[in-house]
Design an enzyme around this catalytic site. Structure first.
Site, mmCIF file in Angstrom:
data_model
loop_
_atom_site.group_PDB
_atom_site.id
_atom_site.type_symbol
_atom_site.label_atom_id
_atom_site.label_comp_id
_atom_site.label_asym_id
_atom_site.label_seq_id
_atom_site.Cartn_x
_atom_site.Cartn_y
_atom_site.Cartn_z
ATOM 1 N N MET A 194 -43.049 40.826 0.720
ATOM 2 C CA MET A 194 -44.422 41.228 1.018
ATOM 3 C C MET A 194 -44.547 41.784 2.432
ATOM 4 O O MET A 194 -45.366 42.679 2.690
ATOM 5 C CB MET A 194 -45.384 40.055 0.815
ATOM 6 C CG MET A 194 -45.454 39.550 -0.622
ATOM 7 S SD MET A 194 -45.678 40.856 -1.847
ATOM 8 C CE MET A 194 -47.189 41.615 -1.292
ATOM 9 N N GLU A 195 -43.745 41.281 3.352
ATOM 10 C CA GLU A 195 -43.766 41.804 4.712
ATOM 11 C C GLU A 195 -43.292 43.255 4.742
ATOM 12 O O GLU A 195 -43.887 44.114 5.423
ATOM 13 C CB GLU A 195 -42.906 40.934 5.629
ATOM 14 C CG GLU A 195 -43.530 39.626 6.051
ATOM 15 C CD GLU A 195 -43.656 38.601 4.936
ATOM 16 O OE1 GLU A 195 -44.429 37.649 5.089
ATOM 17 O OE2 GLU A 195 -42.969 38.746 3.895
ATOM 18 N N ASP A 250 -54.817 58.155 8.418
ATOM 19 C CA ASP A 250 -55.831 58.187 9.478
ATOM 20 C C ASP A 250 -55.515 59.266 10.506
ATOM 21 O O ASP A 250 -56.433 59.951 11.015
ATOM 22 C CB ASP A 250 -55.903 56.822 10.147
ATOM 23 C CG ASP A 250 -56.939 56.788 11.260
ATOM 24 O OD1 ASP A 250 -56.580 56.426 12.391
ATOM 25 O OD2 ASP A 250 -58.109 57.123 10.997
ATOM 26 N N LEU A 298 -51.996 34.205 -0.343
ATOM 27 C CA LEU A 298 -51.053 33.195 -0.816
ATOM 28 C C LEU A 298 -49.659 33.353 -0.222
ATOM 29 O O LEU A 298 -48.722 32.662 -0.623
ATOM 30 C CB LEU A 298 -50.974 33.232 -2.348
ATOM 31 C CG LEU A 298 -52.309 32.971 -3.061
ATOM 32 C CD1 LEU A 298 -52.120 33.010 -4.570
ATOM 33 C CD2 LEU A 298 -52.914 31.647 -2.630
ATOM 34 N N CYS A 299 -49.508 34.258 0.736
ATOM 35 C CA CYS A 299 -48.215 34.437 1.398
ATOM 36 C C CYS A 299 -47.995 33.341 2.443
ATOM 37 O O CYS A 299 -48.939 32.887 3.084
ATOM 38 C CB CYS A 299 -48.142 35.798 2.086
ATOM 39 S SG CYS A 299 -47.778 37.161 0.976
ATOM 40 N N HIS A 300 -46.725 32.966 2.601
ATOM 41 C CA HIS A 300 -46.372 31.993 3.626
ATOM 42 C C HIS A 300 -46.253 32.681 4.989
ATOM 43 O O HIS A 300 -45.982 33.879 5.066
ATOM 44 C CB HIS A 300 -45.038 31.317 3.295
ATOM 45 C CG HIS A 300 -45.065 30.525 2.038
ATOM 46 N ND1 HIS A 300 -44.899 31.088 0.794
ATOM 47 C CD2 HIS A 300 -45.245 29.194 1.826
ATOM 48 C CE1 HIS A 300 -44.974 30.139 -0.133
ATOM 49 N NE2 HIS A 300 -45.191 28.987 0.463
#
Length: 349
Positions: free
Chosen positions: A111-112, A126, A75-77
């Site tokens: 969010m980024e 990792d 749902l992120c733009h």
């Protein structure tokens, strides 16, 4: 905020419509902590792990992930990032990760930044798992954000900090604005007001303290405007009642409160609308000042409002500064388009 904005009235997931928001500079900073062993940290410092160049690989992974956030989180733009940074601080058995993301747009980049620190941390895992499979990634969090309607926010570990506009920015004007909708049908409850909330949200995005839109019958627009001017807000924007119908009275009501007209703005609004809808030339809307209040008439259609706000995007703050005498904002350059990029052009409904 007391509701989840990514859910509609029926509880279904949705992508938020940010088309009405103003473009502002937006920055977000997030952090996380990678916990491993002192032996691993010694290897990282010496760049002596089986998978070499640990921090550089994690940094590139975080930056790449930030650019793919809209693909990873449904749902992120899609956001045009202007900058992403990922930095590390090495402790005795920890690596603190910090990421910042920047853009100029209609929605934030929290969010980024969070995606960048998360993927950088997973990449660290990792890289070291052959030596320490028990390493953990913890404390992923947003630390600060700025831009948009809510201004600047910084995390306080003891309490959630309130949203405080940034001093000296257009988000922190401390100014008030009022929106008046001239609609006889709307005032009677027979038609939903779709233009007032758009204007109020746009003004809020520029940092103006804006009360909910006032919806009045066309016959009452004069009294509503006079009362609003008495409150001396920095800006009053009206919508509706600017046409040639016998009941359209907004221009007359506006003329009664203005000290000076600003015909260039009114003409720019009509010209922008006429690019897609020739009937926009019939609008009789005015713009001007009443004391230290800027008053602007916009048409009553959703498309007309979007066109009007696009024009005002490059003008309003400078105009308000000039009228108030503060002079905080420089005049837009002559070569700058009057068609602000914050809102898409649209035809008049």
């Amino acid at each position: 905020m007391t509701e989840l904005t990514h859910l509609d009235a029926d509880g279904r997931a949705r992508m938020i419509d940010v088309g009405h928001k103003a473009e502002t500079s937006r920055v977000a900073v997030a952090s996380a902590r990678f916990v491993t062993t002192a032996e691993v940290l010694a290897l990282v410092r010496a760049d002596n792990l089986p998978k070499a160049d640990v921090l550089a690989t994690a940094r590139i992974a975080g930056i790449s992930a930030a650019k793919k956030t809209s693909e990873l989180i449904p749902l992120c733009h899609q956001v045009p990032l202007s900058s992403v940074t990922v930095d590390f601080r090495l402790g005795e058995n920890t690596i603190d990760i910090e990421a910042s993301a920047k853009t100029r747009g209609q929605t934030g980049v929290e969010m980024e930044a969070l995606t960048a620190v998360t993927i950088a941390g997973l990449t660290l895992h990792d890289m070291v798992k052959a030596v320490d499979p028990g390493a953990t990634l913890t404390d992923v969090r947003l630390d600060s954000k700025s831009g948009g309607k809510r201004g600047h926010w910084t995390r306080d570990d003891t309490a959630e900090a309130p949203d405080v506009p940034e001093t000296g920015s257009t988000e922190a004007s401390g100014r008030t604005a009022r929106v008046i909708v001239a609609s006889t049908q709307g005032a009677a409850g027979r038609r939903e007001d779709t233009t007032g909330p758009v204007i109020a949200a746009w003004l809020g995005g520029l940092g103006y303290d804006t009360a909910p839109p006032l919806v009045v019958a066309d016959a009452d627009i004069g009294a509503a405007l006079a009362a609003a001017v008495q409150g001396q807000p920095a800006v009053i924007i009206t919508t509706g009642g600017t046409g040639v119908s016998r009941t359209d009275a907004t221009p007359e009501a506006t003329a009664a409160v203005l000290d000076r007209e600003l015909p260039g703005i009114a003409e720019a609004l009509r010209r922008r609308g006429a690019e897609t809808t020739p009937s926009a030339a019939l609008s009789r809307g005015l713009a001007g000042t009443a004391g230290r209040t800027v008053v602007i008439n916009l048409p009553g259609s959703a498309g007309g409002v979007r066109d009007g706000l696009a024009v005002l995007g490059d003008l309003l703050d400078h105009l308000v500064d000039q009228v108030s005498g503060s002079g905080l904002h420089e005049a837009p350059a002559h070569e700058t388009s009057a068609h602000g990029a914050s809102l898409p052009a649209a035809g008049r409904g």
